[in-house]
Design a protein around this motif. Sequence first.
Motif, PDB file in Angstrom:
ATOM      1  N   TYR A 413       1.781  -1.945  -2.052  1.00 59.71           N
ATOM      2  CA  TYR A 413       3.134  -1.442  -1.800  1.00 59.71           C
ATOM      3  C   TYR A 413       3.857  -2.332  -0.783  1.00 59.71           C
ATOM      4  N   ALA A 417       8.774   0.660  -0.866  1.00 54.54           N
ATOM      5  CA  ALA A 417       7.945   1.774  -1.336  1.00 54.54           C
ATOM      6  C   ALA A 417       7.687   2.768  -0.213  1.00 54.54           C
ATOM      7  N   GLN A 421       8.779   6.705  -0.043  1.00 54.99           N
ATOM      8  CA  GLN A 421       7.803   7.760   0.196  1.00 54.99           C
ATOM      9  C   GLN A 421       8.242   8.650   1.361  1.00 54.99           C
ATOM     10  N   LEU A 471       0.166   5.903  -0.272  1.00 46.02           N
ATOM     11  CA  LEU A 471       0.462   4.668  -1.008  1.00 46.02           C
ATOM     12  C   LEU A 471      -0.782   3.808  -1.193  1.00 46.02           C
ATOM     13  N   VAL A 479       2.778   2.841  -7.984  1.00 47.59           N
ATOM     14  CA  VAL A 479       3.786   2.704  -6.924  1.00 47.59           C
ATOM     15  C   VAL A 479       5.148   2.377  -7.528  1.00 47.59           C
ATOM     16  N   GLN A 483       8.547   4.651  -7.322  1.00 48.78           N
ATOM     17  CA  GLN A 483       9.788   4.144  -6.754  1.00 48.78           C
ATOM     18  C   GLN A 483      10.957   4.354  -7.710  1.00 48.78           C
TER      19      GLN A 483
END
Length: 521
Positions: A413, A417, A421, A471, A479, A483
Motif C-alpha cells: 500500500y 491507500a 483507510q 492494509l 488494496v 481504494q
Amino acid sequence: MVHLTIIPKEDEIRDGLDIPLTGALKAVHLQLANDEDRFTTSVYGSKFAAADLPRHEMPDEEMPKEVAYRMIKDELSLDGNPLLNLASFVTTYMEEEAEKLMTESLPKNFIDYEEYPQTADIQNRCVSMIGRLFNAPVKDAEASSAVGTSSVGSSEAIMLGVLAMKKRWKNKRIAEGKPVDKPNLIMSSAVQVCWEKATRYFEVEEKFVYCTPDRYVIDPKETVDLVDENTIGICCILGTTYTGEYEDVKAVNDLLVERGLDTPIHVDAASGGFVAPFVVPDLEWDFRLKNVVSINVSGHKYGLVYPGVGWVVWRSAEYLPQELVFNINYLGADQASFTLNFSKGASQVIGQYYQLIRLGKHGYRAIMSNLTRTADYLAESLAALGFIIMSQKSGQGLPLVAFRLKEDPDRTYDEFALAHQLRVRGWIVPAYTMAPKTEGLKMLRIVVREDFSRNRCDGLISDIRSCQGILEQMDKETVKKQQEFIHKHHVVSGKASHNHPKYHKEKHSLQGKTGKTHSIC
C-alpha cells in the motif's frame, strides 16, 4: 363505582358530543379529512419525509419551517465531521459568545459604511492591530503610514497584492519609456493555487523556483537569480501548504539589498501570520525587512475565525497605487475602496475583532504554543511508527505534521491507500503528490488546529496504527479494489456529476499550466 360507556361510532363524534352529524356537517368533516397533510406532530410523519427534496427547480408550494430545517440538516449530516477534518487549516471552533456576535451581524452589509459606521471602525481597528503585529511602520505623515483592508480570505488579499505590484511596476516602466507587456512574478512551485489564479487572471508570467526531493521551499539565491527588469515582485510563503515550512524571507531580502535590487517582496502569511509572531517572535519575515512591501494573512486560519476573512497590509500608501483605489459616494458616505467584490457580510470582521480583544497576545501565544506541542508530540509518535517526518518541529514551521512512508518494495500500500483507510474511520487526512520535480514524492499531512486536543491526537495515532495493520494484511489487488470503492462511495470527487463536461478532468484535481496537482487548503 366503575362507569361503563359505549364506544361511539366515528360519525357520532363531534366536539365531544355524542350526537349524530347532519349531512352538511358530515360533508365538511370528510372534506377536511381528505385535505393535503400540511402540518404534523412529527417531521418524519409528513408527506415531505416520503418525497425527494427539490434539486433542480423551485417547488411550487412552501413547506413548514420545521420540515425545511430538518430536511436540510439531515442532508448536511452526510458531510464529514469538521473536528475530524485534518486536511483543512480553516477554523472549526469558536466560543459561543463569538458565534452570537457573528449571528447578530448577519444582516449587516459590510460595505455600507454610512449605515454601519461602528462596524467599519472595528475593521480599521483590526487592520491597525494586525499591521502592528507585523511591525508595520507607523509614522506621523499619513502618506508614509501603513495601509490595509479586510478581504474574503487570503485569495482576494493575494489578488489585491498582485494587482498593486503589477500596477506599480507598470507605472515605473511607462515613466522610463519601457515596454510593459511581459510582467513576471517569482514564486515557489509549492504555492497555493490562488497564486496561479492571480497570475493567470492578471496576465503575469509565472517564474517558479522548483522544490527538490529534499528541499520543499524556495532557495534564496535561485530566487534572486531569476529577477529581471520585468519582475513585478517575489512571493515568499510563511508556512507552505505542503509541509508548513517558513521560507527564508530574510535571506531573500538580504540578497536583494546586497545586489542593489529594489524588487518588492510580498509575504504570503496566510497560515503563519498568526503563528510566527507568537511562537518565534524573533524570526524576521515581516515589515522589519526593507523589501517586504505587502503581507496577507487569513483570519479564518490561525486567526481563529470561521471562514471567510482575510487581511492585507501594505508598508505604506506608496505601494498601493492611487488609481487602484476607488473613491465612491454610496448611501451618503465618501469611501475609499480597494476590493474585488462590493457587498459582503460583516460577521467575520466582527468575529476577528472578538478574538483579538478576547485573547490578546497572551491568549494567542498560549493557543499557538499548545498547538506546537501537540504537533511535536504527533510527529514524534509517527516517527516511532516508522514514518519519515517532512515538516519542521519546535515552532520552526506551522503546527502541522507532513510525513510519508519509508521506501519498501515489499509494501502493498501507499500513502493514498492509508488516507482512504483512515477515511473509513472518519478521519480526513489528505494524501498528496508533492510539487513538480520532486520525483513523484507522496506524502500525508495533518493540520493541528485549536480543537485538536492531545486526547484526540492519541485517538488518531491509534487509528493510524490500526489502519496500517489492516492494509498490511491485504495484497496489492485487494488494496487497489478497496481504494476504488472508497473513492467512489466515500469521496465526493469520486461521484461528482455536477461539473460541466467542458471543465471535467479525468483526474479529480485542479491542475495549472505546469501540470502540477495543487493542494487546496
